[in-house]
Design a protein around this motif. Structure first.
Motif, PDB file in Angstrom:
ATOM      1  N   ILE A   1      37.697 -13.131  27.177  1.00 52.89           N
ATOM      2  CA  ILE A   1      36.647 -12.113  27.286  1.00 52.89           C
ATOM      3  C   ILE A   1      35.294 -12.697  26.879  1.00 52.89           C
ATOM      4  CG2 ILE A   1      38.172 -10.142  26.966  1.00 52.89           C
ATOM      5  CD1 ILE A   1      37.419 -10.132  24.004  1.00 52.89           C
ATOM      6  N   GLY A   2      35.171 -14.018  27.037  1.00 50.86           N
ATOM      7  CA  GLY A   2      33.985 -14.714  26.555  1.00 50.86           C
ATOM      8  C   GLY A   2      32.675 -14.172  27.093  1.00 50.86           C
ATOM      9  N   ARG A   3      31.700 -14.054  26.211  1.00 49.61           N
ATOM     10  CA  ARG A   3      30.341 -13.646  26.573  1.00 49.61           C
ATOM     11  C   ARG A   3      29.422 -14.853  26.522  1.00 49.61           C
ATOM     12  NH1 ARG A   3      28.081  -8.820  23.162  1.00 49.61           N
ATOM     13  NH2 ARG A   3      26.518  -8.947  24.811  1.00 49.61           N
ATOM     14  N   ALA A   4      28.491 -14.945  27.448  1.00 45.43           N
ATOM     15  CA  ALA A   4      27.533 -16.039  27.444  1.00 45.43           C
ATOM     16  C   ALA A   4      26.766 -16.033  26.125  1.00 45.43           C
ATOM     17  CB  ALA A   4      26.563 -15.895  28.611  1.00 45.43           C
ATOM     18  N   PRO A   5      26.706 -17.158  25.408  1.00 42.12           N
ATOM     19  CA  PRO A   5      26.062 -17.188  24.092  1.00 42.12           C
ATOM     20  C   PRO A   5      24.645 -16.640  24.074  1.00 42.12           C
ATOM     21  CG  PRO A   5      27.301 -19.191  24.425  1.00 42.12           C
ATOM     22  CD  PRO A   5      27.348 -18.447  25.736  1.00 42.12           C
ATOM     23  N   ARG A   6      23.886 -16.875  25.128  1.00 41.73           N
ATOM     24  CA  ARG A   6      22.487 -16.425  25.113  1.00 41.73           C
ATOM     25  C   ARG A   6      22.371 -14.893  25.072  1.00 41.73           C
ATOM     26  NH1 ARG A   6      19.295 -18.689  28.551  1.00 41.73           N
ATOM     27  NH2 ARG A   6      20.661 -20.297  29.381  1.00 41.73           N
ATOM     28  N   SER A   7      23.475 -14.191  25.412  1.00 40.05           N
ATOM     29  CA  SER A   7      23.406 -12.726  25.477  1.00 40.05           C
ATOM     30  C   SER A   7      23.899 -12.042  24.214  1.00 40.05           C
ATOM     31  CB  SER A   7      24.251 -12.224  26.653  1.00 40.05           C
ATOM     32  OG  SER A   7      25.638 -12.424  26.400  1.00 40.05           O
ATOM     33  N   VAL A   8      24.299 -12.806  23.195  1.00 38.57           N
ATOM     34  CA  VAL A   8      24.903 -12.213  22.000  1.00 38.57           C
ATOM     35  C   VAL A   8      23.863 -12.083  20.892  1.00 38.57           C
ATOM     36  CG1 VAL A   8      26.728 -12.423  20.279  1.00 38.57           C
ATOM     37  CG2 VAL A   8      27.116 -13.252  22.606  1.00 38.57           C
ATOM     38  N   PRO A   9      23.549 -10.867  20.460  1.00 41.63           N
ATOM     39  CA  PRO A   9      22.610 -10.701  19.351  1.00 41.63           C
ATOM     40  C   PRO A   9      23.209 -11.192  18.048  1.00 41.63           C
ATOM     41  CG  PRO A   9      23.590  -8.594  19.938  1.00 41.63           C
ATOM     42  CD  PRO A   9      24.043  -9.573  20.971  1.00 41.63           C
ATOM     43  N   ALA A  10      22.359 -11.513  17.098  1.00 41.77           N
ATOM     44  CA  ALA A  10      22.816 -12.104  15.838  1.00 41.77           C
ATOM     45  C   ALA A  10      23.344 -11.027  14.892  1.00 41.77           C
ATOM     46  CB  ALA A  10      21.659 -12.846  15.178  1.00 41.77           C
ATOM     47  N   PRO A  11      24.609 -11.123  14.460  1.00 40.96           N
ATOM     48  CA  PRO A  11      25.134 -10.178  13.470  1.00 40.96           C
ATOM     49  C   PRO A  11      24.637 -10.547  12.078  1.00 40.96           C
ATOM     50  CG  PRO A  11      26.829 -11.750  14.082  1.00 40.96           C
ATOM     51  CD  PRO A  11      25.618 -12.089  14.902  1.00 40.96           C
ATOM     52  N   ASP A  12      23.997  -9.614  11.387  1.00 39.37           N
ATOM     53  CA  ASP A  12      23.405  -9.984  10.114  1.00 39.37           C
ATOM     54  C   ASP A  12      24.424 -10.042   8.983  1.00 39.37           C
ATOM     55  OD1 ASP A  12      23.729  -7.264  10.282  1.00 39.37           O
ATOM     56  OD2 ASP A  12      21.782  -6.746   9.449  1.00 39.37           O
ATOM     57  N   VAL A  13      25.513  -9.268   9.066  1.00 36.15           N
ATOM     58  CA  VAL A  13      26.484  -9.212   7.974  1.00 36.15           C
ATOM     59  C   VAL A  13      27.900  -9.240   8.530  1.00 36.15           C
ATOM     60  CG1 VAL A  13      27.373  -7.799   6.072  1.00 36.15           C
ATOM     61  CG2 VAL A  13      24.924  -7.916   6.484  1.00 36.15           C
ATOM     62  N   VAL A  14      28.802  -9.918   7.835  1.00 34.46           N
ATOM     63  CA  VAL A  14      30.220  -9.831   8.141  1.00 34.46           C
ATOM     64  C   VAL A  14      30.852  -9.013   7.024  1.00 34.46           C
ATOM     65  CG1 VAL A  14      32.344 -11.090   8.626  1.00 34.46           C
ATOM     66  CG2 VAL A  14      30.132 -12.113   9.177  1.00 34.46           C
TER      67      VAL A  14
END
Length: 483
Positions: free
Chosen positions: A124-137
């Motif tokens: 289900i891979g998403r293109a890296p350029r389209s993934v927003p940065a998650p601030d917290v895990v």
């Protein structure tokens, strides 16, 4: 289902334990101090403690190379001292390029089948350029005490990185740029802050997620920068962010937690324990620092040292019906560690003849032929988790991604041949309702059990993306390495 928003929804209080220095810290700092001293800077005593003199000396060196001042001992400083003043802990040829990337790209471009393999979508891979940065895990994404499908927000990111890495190697410039864009964007956003302390009851799962992402980003970024130019200050910023996060998540328990005594994840030989060591190993290899790699090599030996004579791993066979799943996951991590070590001329020696990756491959070969093989182990050692029904297999096709890496290291040895020619338990592919994760792509055994090589032909080539890198794209000279 991709539930990205859950990750950033809550930031739990983080205890001072997060500031605990990783196992490699003092050795890494000491090596940097010795490098600075060789360059003529006054660092006082090279004792592994980062103080005012070391900071001032490092900032002088950074200024000479156009880098901004840094209060802490950051990733770009580590990269800089190993480049400018190599020492005993400096790798002779830094990098995570497990093959000659330029030469391999030429081979792939000349082989239409391999080119197609490298460019293939992954899960289900998403293109890296389209993934927003998650601030917290944080554990809000794992409310039931384990990671369920609806809470899995990170696999699409991981699989997207592996997919883009293969495409980048095959010559897709946009994929290379996308990886760099993701790394620089996440560094700018200071992504993946820890949402729990190390003593939190969900620390294992939260830290595992973060470490899996950090490992995959480091592997993919190291490939992308071989083909995509990165502005020096932006590169330094990525290195600083990666090392800061890797230091925070470098997490090694000595044994089971008193609050969760039956949980296999808490044991030093578990796949989680091995996963926590992988990002530092990858980062150390990329920037040329041997000290950051050593904990992964030590853990590799610990895992193999726990192996039974039949090749089974106690911490993985205790996982109920998922014993086969976790055995393959652990094997992929062991192989990745060996591949990185081999790339840098570092010999890893198994504790004994019976405690080796080939012996583990032999055990999972037998388990694929008879899934009930490990049931006695699983029943005896079962801990909490979603797979307490020992009769329903959990099998995914990405397991077979270990094969190109295994063949690269061990060739077509006895264990490889037995795996290739081994049969598959019909229950792994049955048409009965799948309470867990059976292989729906299998044929229906109309003509009897098929061999593992035939199974791989049936389910396709996607499984050769594993170990946080496109293993088939890196190492295979044929589409199916079991042919």
């Amino acid at each position: 289902m991709f539930r990205f928003a859950l990750v950033a929804a809550v930031f739990l209080a983080v205890s001072p334990a997060l500031a605990q220095a990783p196992a490699y810290h003092a050795d890494t700092v000491k090596a940097a101090q010795e490098a600075l001293a060789r360059l003529g800077y006054d660092v006082g005593t090279a004792d592994g403690a980062w103080g005012p003199k070391s900071r001032a000396a490092m900032n002088e060196l950074r200024a000479e190379h156009g880098l901004p001042e840094a209060e802490d001992f950051v990733g770009s400083s580590l990269w800089l001292v190993h480049r400018e003043s190599p020492g005993e802990t400096t790798l002779a040829d830094p990098g995570l390029d497990l093959v000659d990337l330029v030469e391999r790209r030429a081979e792939v471009e000349a082989n239409p089948q391999l080119d197609a393999l490298c460019r293939m979508p992954v899960g289900i891979g998403r293109a890296p350029r389209s993934v927003p940065a998650p601030d917290v895990v944080s554990p809000i994404a794992i409310p039931d005490g384990f990671i369920a499908d609806d809470d899995d927000w990170y696999s699409a990111i991981q699989e997207g990185l592996v997919m883009a890495q293969g495409q980048c190697l095959a010559g897709a410039a946009g994929a290379c740029r996308g990886i760099v864009q993701m790394a620089t964007t996440w560094a700018e956003a200071d992504a993946l802050e820890p949402g729990v302390s190390r003593n939190h009851e969900m620390a294992e799962d939260v830290y595992w997620i973060a470490n899996a992402l950090l490992r995959d980003i480091t592997f993919a970024y190291s490939t992308a920068i071989a083909f995509e130019e990165v502005e020096p200050v932006a590169h330094a910023h990525v290195l600083d962010w990666l090392k800061r996060r890797i230091d925070q998540y470098h997490f090694a328990r000595r044994g089971p937690s008193e609050s969760r005594p039956g949980d296999a994840n808490y044991f030093p030989g578990s796949n989680h324990a091995m996963a926590h060591m992988q990002p530092a190993m990858a980062f150390g290899a990329m920037v040329g620092d041997r000290t950051m790699m050593q904990p992964a090599f030590d853990r590799w030996e610990t895992v193999l040292g726990s192996m039974r004579n039949d090749g089974s791993l106690p911490t993985e066979t205790r996982r109920g019906a998922r014993w086969l799943h976790y055995s393959f996951v652990q094997m992929s991590q062991l192989l990745a560690t060996e591949l990185v070590a081999k790339r840098h001329g570092i010999e890893l020696v198994p504790p004994s003849e019976n405690q080796s990756v080939p012996n583990l491959l032999s055990f999972v070969t037998a388990g694929l032929a008879d899934f009930d093989l490990a049931v006695p182990y699983a029943k005896a050692n079962a801990g909490p988790g979603p797979s307490e029904d020992f009769t329903v297999p959990w099998v995914r096709k990405f397991y077979f991604g270990v094969i190109p890496g295994y063949r690269e290291l061990y060739g077509e040895d006895e264990a490889f041949v037995a795996f290739r020619d081994g049969t598959v338990d019909a229950d792994l592919c049955s048409t009965e309702p799948r309470l867990e994760r059976k292989l729906k792509e299998c044929n229906r055994f109309d003509e009897g059990p098929q061999t593992i090589a035939e199974l791989v032909d049936t389910i396709g080539t996607e499984p050769f993306h594993s170990m946080s890198l496109p293993a088939g794209c890196f190492f295979s000279d044929v589409i199916n390495p079991l042919e």
